[in-house]
Design an enzyme around this catalytic site. Structure first.
Site, PDB file in Angstrom:
ATOM      1  N   ASP A  87       0.851  -1.200   0.000  1.00 43.28           N
ATOM      2  CA  ASP A  87       0.000   0.000   0.000  1.00 43.28           C
ATOM      3  C   ASP A  87       0.889   1.253   0.000  1.00 43.28           C
ATOM      4  O   ASP A  87       0.920   2.012   0.962  1.00 43.28           O
ATOM      5  CB  ASP A  87      -0.955  -0.003   1.207  1.00 43.28           C
ATOM      6  CG  ASP A  87      -0.242  -0.094   2.560  1.00 43.28           C
ATOM      7  OD1 ASP A  87       0.930  -0.543   2.602  1.00 43.28           O
ATOM      8  OD2 ASP A  87      -0.845   0.294   3.586  1.00 43.28           O
ATOM      9  N   HIS A 131       9.859  -0.321   8.384  1.00 41.88           N
ATOM     10  CA  HIS A 131       8.930  -1.448   8.576  1.00 41.88           C
ATOM     11  C   HIS A 131       8.942  -2.419   7.391  1.00 41.88           C
ATOM     12  O   HIS A 131       9.261  -3.598   7.520  1.00 41.88           O
ATOM     13  CB  HIS A 131       7.503  -0.935   8.765  1.00 41.88           C
ATOM     14  CG  HIS A 131       7.333  -0.004   9.907  1.00 41.88           C
ATOM     15  ND1 HIS A 131       7.491  -0.398  11.213  1.00 41.88           N
ATOM     16  CD2 HIS A 131       7.005   1.317   9.945  1.00 41.88           C
ATOM     17  CE1 HIS A 131       7.253   0.628  12.008  1.00 41.88           C
ATOM     18  NE2 HIS A 131       6.974   1.682  11.268  1.00 41.88           N
TER      19      HIS A 131
HETATM   20  O1  RIB Z   1       2.717  -0.427  10.963  1.00 42.47           O
HETATM   21  C1  RIB Z   1       3.555  -0.198   9.885  1.00 42.47           C
HETATM   22  C2  RIB Z   1       2.875  -0.602   8.589  1.00 42.47           C
HETATM   23  O2  RIB Z   1       1.701   0.181   8.416  1.00 42.47           O
HETATM   24  C3  RIB Z   1       3.694  -0.382   7.345  1.00 42.47           C
HETATM   25  O3  RIB Z   1       3.429  -1.390   6.418  1.00 42.47           O
HETATM   26  C4  RIB Z   1       3.223   0.956   6.860  1.00 42.47           C
HETATM   27  O4  RIB Z   1       3.432   1.106   5.480  1.00 42.47           O
HETATM   28  C5  RIB Z   1       1.776   0.919   7.218  1.00 42.47           C
HETATM   29  O5  RIB Z   1       1.070   0.267   6.216  1.00 42.47           O
HETATM   30 CA    CA Z   2       2.865  -0.755   4.067  1.00 38.51          CA
END
Ligand code: RIB
Ligand code: CA
Length: 303
Positions: A8, A238
């Site tokens: 996303d 992340h």
């Molecule tokens: O919590 C972090 C995640 O949430 C990552 O994938 C960031 O892109 C959001 O989607």
């Molecule tokens: Ca993400």
């Protein structure tokens, strides 16, 4: 490694896609998109733009527009900006989406590359749950599912209890953990140990003017969010950490446990150990400095 990223984009998603493009072990065979940080049509546009910018000729298949049981989605504009790329809001439409949906594309590619395909899911798990429902063989056809999601041993980020990707479709996440493929969970337990600071972005941009410069520019908004909310001098890598877990498992300490996701109430999205469920490997610790330096070295090799 043949890899599909379900994504996303999203600022840290853009970083993960750039990392995958730069990693010599990874053959990025496509992106599937999902709602989350943005509306799904924005995710798809951003994904196609990123692949074009990276010079990768691979399809983008669009997936779910909202969580299971809902009829709309409110994006995380305060985290990723109005178009998903922070202060950068003019993002060209490049090419078009694949004719298959994300779930159809995942099922199709899992059959074609049976036993070889790794799927790295870095958004809500709706498309993955849909692919598992569409084809009962899907879970057995893929080599591994690596998920950025959850906060099993630490507090959440979207609520005190829940991490954003799992929270955004708790029902889908719980369905995946009910009968998971070979799965690795890369949650906040480790991704908050991979902070990337403004100085890291500047150093990256100095070595990679185009892609590194783009990531530095979109990250300013994201870094401000981290500073304002948590007083942190950096953002978690992340989604990049999940991609790195696909190819560099020894950098992670993992524990095996079944998982259940709270599907309603004040703790919705909490990801809890459940010994009655099939086990997945949950990352509990990471060589955070190693992940940061691997990310920088790889992405710095891009123009
Ligand atoms: O919590 C972090 C995640 O949430 C990552 O994938 C960031 O892109 C959001 O989607
Ligand atoms: Ca993400």
């Amino acid at each position: 490694m043949k890899l599909i990223i379900d994504t996303d984009p999203g600022i840290d998603d853009a970083m993960a896609i750039a990392y995958a493009a730069a990693a010599p072990e990874i053959d990025l065979i496509g992106l599937t998109t999902v709602f989350g940080n943005t509306h799904v049509h924005q995710s798809s546009r951003n994904a196609r733009f990123l692949l074009h910018k990276l010079g990768i000729d691979a399809p983008v298949a669009e997936g779910a527009p909202h969580r299971r049981g809902a009829d709309s989605h409110t994006p995380s504009e305060h985290v990723h900006g109005p178009e998903g790329f922070g202060d950068i809001t003019e993002i060209p439409q490049v090419g078009s989406n694949h004719t298959m949906t994300a779930a159809e594309f995942l099922v199709d590619q899992a059959r074609e590359h049976k036993g070889e395909l790794v799927v790295c899911a870095v958004g809500p798990l709706t498309n993955i749950a849909d692919a598992m429902q569409l084809d009962p063989e899907f879970a057995g056809n893929i080599k591994r599912l690596v998920i950025m999601g959850g906060a099993v041993f630490c507090p959440g980020n979207i609520t005190e209890h829940a991490e954003a990707n799992i929270y955004n479709d708790a029902l889908a996440a719980d369905a995946v953990f009910a009968s998971p493929p070979d799965t690795v969970l890369v949650g906040l337990d480790v991704t908050l140990k991979t902070l990337y600071a403004n100085a890291d972005f500047e150093a990256l941009a100095a070595r990679s003017a185009d892609m590194g410069g783009f990531l530095r520019d979109i990250s300013k908004f994201y870094l401000k969010f981290y500073k304002d909310i948590g007083g942190l001098e950096g953002c978690g890598l992340h989604d990049s950490t999940a991609v790195i877990a696909c190819t560099h498992e020894p950098m992670f300490e993992m524990v095996e446990t079944g998982l259940r996701v709270v599907a309603e109430g004040t703790q919705i999205g909490a990801t809890r150990p459940d010994t009655g469920r099939p086990t997945v490997r949950v990352c509990r610790d990471v060589d955070g400095a190693g992940v940061v330096s691997l990310f920088t070295d790889r992405v710095a090799s891009l123009p």
